[in-house]
Each structure stands twice: as C-alpha cells, then as structure tokens.
Design an enzyme around this catalytic site. Structure first.
Site, PDB file in Angstrom:
ATOM      1  N   CYS A 132      79.588  10.455 -38.565  1.00 12.66           N
ATOM      2  CA  CYS A 132      78.332  10.675 -39.207  1.00 12.66           C
ATOM      3  C   CYS A 132      78.568  11.359 -40.400  1.00 12.66           C
ATOM      4  CB  CYS A 132      77.590  11.720 -38.255  1.00 12.66           C
ATOM      5  SG  CYS A 132      75.928  12.207 -38.823  1.00 12.66           S
ATOM      6  N   ASP A 190      72.333   1.066 -35.298  1.00  9.70           N
ATOM      7  CA  ASP A 190      72.198   2.307 -36.083  1.00  9.70           C
ATOM      8  C   ASP A 190      71.323   2.299 -37.102  1.00  9.70           C
ATOM      9  OD1 ASP A 190      72.805   4.800 -37.497  1.00  9.70           O
ATOM     10  OD2 ASP A 190      74.984   4.356 -37.444  1.00  9.70           O
ATOM     11  N   HIS A 222      73.840   5.059 -33.373  1.00  7.33           N
ATOM     12  CA  HIS A 222      74.297   5.909 -33.941  1.00  7.33           C
ATOM     13  C   HIS A 222      74.708   7.231 -32.979  1.00  7.33           C
ATOM     14  CE1 HIS A 222      74.800   8.534 -37.639  1.00  7.33           C
ATOM     15  NE2 HIS A 222      74.445   9.547 -37.169  1.00  7.33           N
TER      16      HIS A 222
END
Length: 272
Positions: A132, A190, A222
C-alpha cells in the site's frame, strides 16, 4: 532460523525539523554462528505503521536469512505504536500520508538503509519491500543506488503522482534513476490502483528501461496479504505465491554476488 527482535531510535531533521524515528529490527540468528552476516531489507508499512500483520511479514522475511528494518513512517505525528484498523485509524493514516513531505519520506528511507549498512552483521546488500503506502515508499527507496532489489505490493498513489504534501510526487518521473531490479505486484480487483493506473506504471517503467517483473493476480483485491482486519480480502494462497516471488528476487540478487550488470540486453534466442 531464529529471530531476535529489537528497535532503535534515530534522529531526523527533514524540513528543518528535528525529531526521532523508531526502526523496528527483526534479525535472524543461527546458534553457534555469532558472526553470521545477512543481507538487509527495508520493510515499509501501510498507513497504519508497524502493525501485527506487518511484524509477521517481517518475521517471515527474516526467517529466510534477512535483517529486516521497519521504520515508523508517521513519527512526526504520533508515537511508534500502530494505528488501529478502524475508521479513526484509517482517517489518521490517510491524513498523515498527505501531510508528510517527500523529503521526510526519503530521509526515513535513507536513514533506515544507512542503519542496516552500519550493522556488522549486514553483508552490505540491501533490498526493500512494502505494501500500500509502503509499496510506493519501497519504490522510492529503489531510487537510492544502495538498493539492489525491490518488491512493491499494490503501491498506492504511484500512478497518479499524489504521494505526500501537495499531492504531487515525482516518483515515476524519476524511474530512470533506478539501478536495481523491481517486482511489481497488484491485484486485478484492486480499486486503489485501477487498470488504467497499472497501465501507467507499467509503461513508465518500460519506457525508463527499468528491469522489472510484473504480476497481476486475477481475483486479488487491495490489501490481500494482510491477515488481519482485511475486510474479507486476505488471500493466503495468493500471498504464499507472492512471497515466493519476493524470495526469488531477494535470494538471486541479494544473496548472490552478481557483479555489475552488463550494458545492453542479452540476445534472446527465437523459435520453439
């Protein structure tokens, strides 16, 4: 392989502000080999700092013979303690992500790399990884010539150049500065890094002549490697495959002395 955990606090001074950053260390140990030396890996966390899932990921890497250093990315704003995986923690993490300057992010990376290199048990070979926010920070750390191998998990804010204060980073624009090898990992589902965003990243790396591998997993979302509070997105089978990708790159580049890369491309034999 056994693991010894500790931390160290290092002074910071980015943007003219003196402070302190905690670096969490996960050090492999082998009984009766007190002088064993290992490559180093900088592990950048998601927006919640060094949480349980991040620490478990660090131990997993360290268990394969790497000294892992995980910096506390929001030391300017809070203690080294992790944020909670809830609405309050998410809001704070996202706010601080855009309040912190690129210079401060880059100083964190440089200081962590330098700390690893200062350890007598480090071989001097450095890799980086993260997820991330940490995926983007791992990418930026690859701009440092001391980093030879980098694995980025679903790097956010990279495709739209929006990391840091002002939301206008130069990460992709500086891709030509990368001298090491990258592995970029994304989930097809994602929503933080959409298909067109992934296309931008891939094309930018290719145009810059970066040596990289590209992986997009069909059903991954994600945060698919986070084994806690992932809102049902954690996929252990895919996480295992991606960890093998990380090990292949790190073992080949960091544990083997390849020497300098030759200029130009090796000829590829055609045909079947």
């Amino acid at each position: 392989m056994l693991i010894k955990e500790s931390y160290t606090d290092v002074p910071t001074k980015a943007d003219g502000k003196e402070g302190s950053m905690r670096i969490f260390l996960f050090h492999p140990t082998i009984p009766n080999y007190s002088q064993a030396r290992f490559p180093g890996v900088v592990l950048f966390s998601e927006i919640y700092q060094v949480t349980g899932p991040v620490a478990r990921f660090a131990r997993q890497i360290a268990g394969h013979g790497y000294i892992v250093a995980a910096p506390s990315s929001y030391h300017e704003f809070t203690s080294p303690s992790p944020l909670n995986y809830d609405a309050v923690g998410t809001d704070l993490g996202n706010d601080w992500k855009y309040a912190k300057t690129l210079a401060a992010y880059d100083e964190d990376a440089s200081l962590t790399i330098s700390h690893l290199l200062s350890l007598p048990t480090c071989t001097g070979r450095i890799g980086s990884t993260g997820m991330c926010l940490g995926g983007h920070l791992a990418y930026r750390s690859a701009l440092d010539p001391r980093v030879s191998a980098t694995v980025c998990y679903f790097a956010t804010d990279l495709h739209n150049h929006s990391l840091g204060a002002g939301k206008h980073d130069d990460s992709l624009a500086r891709a030509k500065e990368i001298r090491g090898e990258l592995a970029m990992i994304h989930g097809v589902r994602d929503t933080h890094v959409p298909p067109e965003g992934r296309d931008v990243i891939r094309k930018s790396l290719r145009d810059a002549g970066v040596v990289f591998s590209w992986f997009e997993v069909a059903w991954a979302q994600h945060a698919f490697i986070r084994d806690e509070s992932s809102k049902g997105r954690y996929d252990p089978a895919i996480s295992k495959i991606c960890f093998e990708i990380l090990l292949e790159l790190f073992n080949r580049v960091l544990k083997t002395d390849l020497g300098p890369r030759d200029v130009g491309e090796a000829e590829v034999e055609g045909g079947c």
